[in-house]
Write an enzyme that holds these catalytic residues in place. Structure first.
Site, short mmCIF file in Angstrom:
data_model
loop_
_atom_site.label_atom_id
_atom_site.label_comp_id
_atom_site.label_asym_id
_atom_site.label_seq_id
_atom_site.Cartn_x
_atom_site.Cartn_y
_atom_site.Cartn_z
N GLU A 90 19.84 14.89 45.87
CA GLU A 90 19.26 14.90 47.21
C GLU A 90 17.76 15.06 47.05
O GLU A 90 17.28 16.02 46.46
CB GLU A 90 19.82 16.05 48.05
CG GLU A 90 21.20 15.80 48.59
CD GLU A 90 21.68 16.93 49.50
OE1 GLU A 90 20.86 17.79 49.89
OE2 GLU A 90 22.87 16.97 49.79
N ASP A 149 14.95 24.26 57.69
CA ASP A 149 14.73 24.77 56.34
C ASP A 149 14.18 26.18 56.35
O ASP A 149 13.38 26.55 57.22
CB ASP A 149 13.77 23.85 55.58
CG ASP A 149 14.39 22.50 55.31
OD1 ASP A 149 15.52 22.48 54.81
OD2 ASP A 149 13.74 21.48 55.61
#
Length: 263
Positions: A49, A60
């Site tokens: 990823e 995040d």
């Protein structure tokens, strides 16, 4: 069949679980990020990823936010991220790469242009965390028409009413977020994850990969043991952020991969 589909078919035939590793493209700079990217398959990573740096990464946690800032300050762009994938493909044409990020940079570039360039570069799938299923016409369906997988997130709050909608146009694999909240916020618990993975698998034939809160080989083993594999991101990004050498980073990744493969 995409590289992602082929990889899961290969793993199934071998009776192994998948280890998926995340790094932020361009962190801490292009050259060092490229070195780690190139070394990941040799460290046991089955699927990569690759994070696309963005100025407002709402899903995040602190570790990956800082990685994005470092990358942006070093001059990383969407074009440079595509170039990283092109360079990687010169040596490796089999390891799947999933681009993970937010829709704004793609929208700014233009969906049609982005998809053409992404396919040409060798990107196999997309995880775009701020595009819900209601917006599938925007990117999901065009991406799949272009031959890419569109991977959706399911979470502990995705109830039985919502789950079929989330699964509707998902392909490649399902990414189950093991905890409620942002990346790196808490530790994953296999006992909590197992029934949720079973619930998702009752609605789809796709592999279910679990991410968030996995920092050690033992946790990777435990989580992979109740799913089709696991994802580690923040723990790897933290090693990069700490200024570790490429060798130390890849040794850390290899230990995680070994744990996942024993799951």
């Amino acid at each position: 069949m995409t590289r992602i589909d082929a990889k899961f078919a290969e793993l199934k035939a071998e009776g192994r679980k998948a280890f998926v590793a995340y790094i932020m493209a361009g962190d801490p700079d292009y050259d060092r990020s490229m070195e780690v990217l190139r070394g990941m398959p040799g460290a046991g990573v089955d699927i990569i990823e690759l994070g696309l740096p963005f100025t407002d990464p709402m899903a995040d946690g602190h570790t990956i936010q800082l990685a994005g800032q470092r990358a942006l300050e070093a001059g990383q762009t969407l074009e440079k991220t595509l170039q990283m994938v092109r360079s990687f493909r010169e040596e490796d044409d089999t390891t799947p790469i999933v681009l993970m990020g937010y829709y704004n940079p793609i929208y700014s570039r233009g969906v049609a242009r982005f998809l053409e360039e992404a396919v040409e570069a060798g990107i196999d799938g997309l995880i775009i965390v701020d595009l819900p299923p209601e917006e599938d016409d925007e990117l999901c369906l065009p991406a799949q028409a272009a031959g890419m997988n569109f991977i959706r997130l399911a979470t502990p709050t995705t109830d039985d009413t919502r789950l079929p909608k989330v699964m509707q146009n998902t392909s490649g694999f399902v990414y189950y977020v093991s905890i409620t909240g942002i990346t790196g916020a808490a530790a994953a618990d296999a006992a909590d994850v197992a029934p949720e993975v079973a619930r998702i698998k009752s609605t789809t034939n796709l592999p279910v990969i679990v991410g968030f809160g996995i920092r050690t080989p033992d946790t990777a083993k435990a989580i992979a043991g109740v799913a089709d594999g696991c994802v580690v991101g923040s723990a790897i990004v933290a090693e990069i952020g700490a200024g570790k050498s490429k060798g130390d980073i890849l040794s850390f990744v290899a230990a995680l991969a070994d744990g996942a493969h024993k799951g």
